[in-house]
Motif scaffolding. Structure first.
Motif, PDB file in Angstrom:
ATOM      1  N   ARG A 142       0.882  -1.158   0.000  1.00  0.00           N
ATOM      2  CA  ARG A 142       0.000   0.000   0.000  1.00  0.00           C
ATOM      3  C   ARG A 142       0.919   1.206   0.000  1.00  0.00           C
ATOM      4  N   ALA A 143       0.703   2.093  -0.949  1.00  0.00           N
ATOM      5  CA  ALA A 143       1.523   3.298  -1.052  1.00  0.00           C
ATOM      6  C   ALA A 143       0.642   4.516  -0.827  1.00  0.00           C
ATOM      7  N   VAL A 144       1.084   5.379   0.053  1.00  0.00           N
ATOM      8  CA  VAL A 144       0.395   6.628   0.333  1.00  0.00           C
ATOM      9  C   VAL A 144       1.234   7.743  -0.269  1.00  0.00           C
ATOM     10  N   HIS A 145       0.599   8.536  -1.123  1.00  0.00           N
ATOM     11  CA  HIS A 145       1.266   9.688  -1.740  1.00  0.00           C
ATOM     12  C   HIS A 145       0.612  10.942  -1.165  1.00  0.00           C
ATOM     13  N   PHE A 146       1.392  11.711  -0.428  1.00  0.00           N
ATOM     14  CA  PHE A 146       0.868  12.916   0.195  1.00  0.00           C
ATOM     15  C   PHE A 146       0.822  14.032  -0.839  1.00  0.00           C
ATOM     16  N   LEU A 147      -0.338  14.668  -0.943  1.00  0.00           N
ATOM     17  CA  LEU A 147      -0.522  15.687  -1.970  1.00  0.00           C
ATOM     18  C   LEU A 147      -0.280  17.091  -1.456  1.00  0.00           C
ATOM     19  N   ARG A 148      -0.409  17.307  -0.169  1.00  0.00           N
ATOM     20  CA  ARG A 148      -0.148  18.623   0.418  1.00  0.00           C
ATOM     21  C   ARG A 148       0.576  18.425   1.728  1.00  0.00           C
ATOM     22  N   GLN A 149       1.382  19.401   2.023  1.00  0.00           N
ATOM     23  CA  GLN A 149       2.079  19.362   3.292  1.00  0.00           C
ATOM     24  C   GLN A 149       2.180  20.784   3.816  1.00  0.00           C
ATOM     25  N   ASN A 150       1.718  20.992   5.023  1.00  0.00           N
ATOM     26  CA  ASN A 150       1.779  22.310   5.665  1.00  0.00           C
ATOM     27  C   ASN A 150       1.150  23.417   4.826  1.00  0.00           C
ATOM     28  N   GLY A 151       0.018  23.125   4.198  1.00  0.00           N
ATOM     29  CA  GLY A 151      -0.711  24.143   3.465  1.00  0.00           C
ATOM     30  C   GLY A 151      -0.127  24.533   2.125  1.00  0.00           C
ATOM     31  N   THR A 152       0.898  23.840   1.655  1.00  0.00           N
ATOM     32  CA  THR A 152       1.471  24.180   0.356  1.00  0.00           C
ATOM     33  C   THR A 152       0.556  23.697  -0.754  1.00  0.00           C
ATOM     34  N   VAL A 153       0.598  24.368  -1.888  1.00  0.00           N
ATOM     35  CA  VAL A 153      -0.211  23.998  -3.044  1.00  0.00           C
ATOM     36  C   VAL A 153       0.489  22.851  -3.756  1.00  0.00           C
TER      37      VAL A 153
END
Length: 174
Positions: A142-153
């Motif tokens: 299972r791979a999780v790809h984070f799309l935002r971090q700390n409110g960045t676009v």
């Protein structure tokens, strides 16, 4: 002493499992992925594995475990510790079939650059030693790809604002 006890326990456990599945030859395992319902045919219970075979299986398992560390750590040069220079990787769409270590590393680096982070988790693994020069393995992931971090676009703005993208599948290796 401790390792010997583990090997003895594993050998006893493995020899006590009846062989109920007809085995497919390792040569039929690649180059195309094996459908999930057919996987048990390639990994029948093993009777009487020797200590050397158990050590080989563990070494392969440890190599498989390095892959998520390398990908999630963005340490792409270390892919050479798990792939041969002439490796062929079939990642399916959108990456497709990649030929050669340099292509694999460059493509993964580029494809993952748009994600602030990833987390690849391995599930069940199975390794089968075919002969002195070949083994096959399968591992669920299972791979999780984070799309935002700390409110960045990031890509999440394109995909409807979700914060993560999940991928499920299996790694089949020869």
């Amino acid at each position: 002493m401790y390792l010997r006890n583990i090997h003895t326990f594993a050998a006893v456990l493995l020899t006590s499992v009846p062989r109920v599945i007809a085995s497919q030859p390792c040569t039929q395992f690649s180059p195309s992925p094996v459908p999930i319902p057919q996987l048990p045919n390639y990994f029948p219970p093993n009777n009487g594995l020797g200590a050397t075979t158990l050590l080989d299986v563990e070494a392969i398992s440890q190599t498989l475990t390095l892959y998520p560390y390398i990908i999630d750590g963005r340490a792409f040069p270390f892919l050479s510790s798990i792939f041969t220079t002439d490796a062929v990787a079939n990642y399916s769409a959108p990456l497709g079939v990649l030929n050669g270590l340099s292509t694999i590393a460059a493509t993964l680096e580029q494809a993952l650059a748009s994600f602030p982070g990833t987390k690849h988790l391995l599930g069940p693994q199975n390794v089968r030693i075919c002969d002195s020069k070949k083994a096959i393995s399968v591992a669920y992931y299972r791979a999780v790809h984070f799309l935002r971090q700390n409110g960045t676009v990031g890509p999440g703005d394109i995909l409807g604002g979700d914060s993560v993208l999940y991928a499920y599948g299996q790694y089949q290796d020869t």
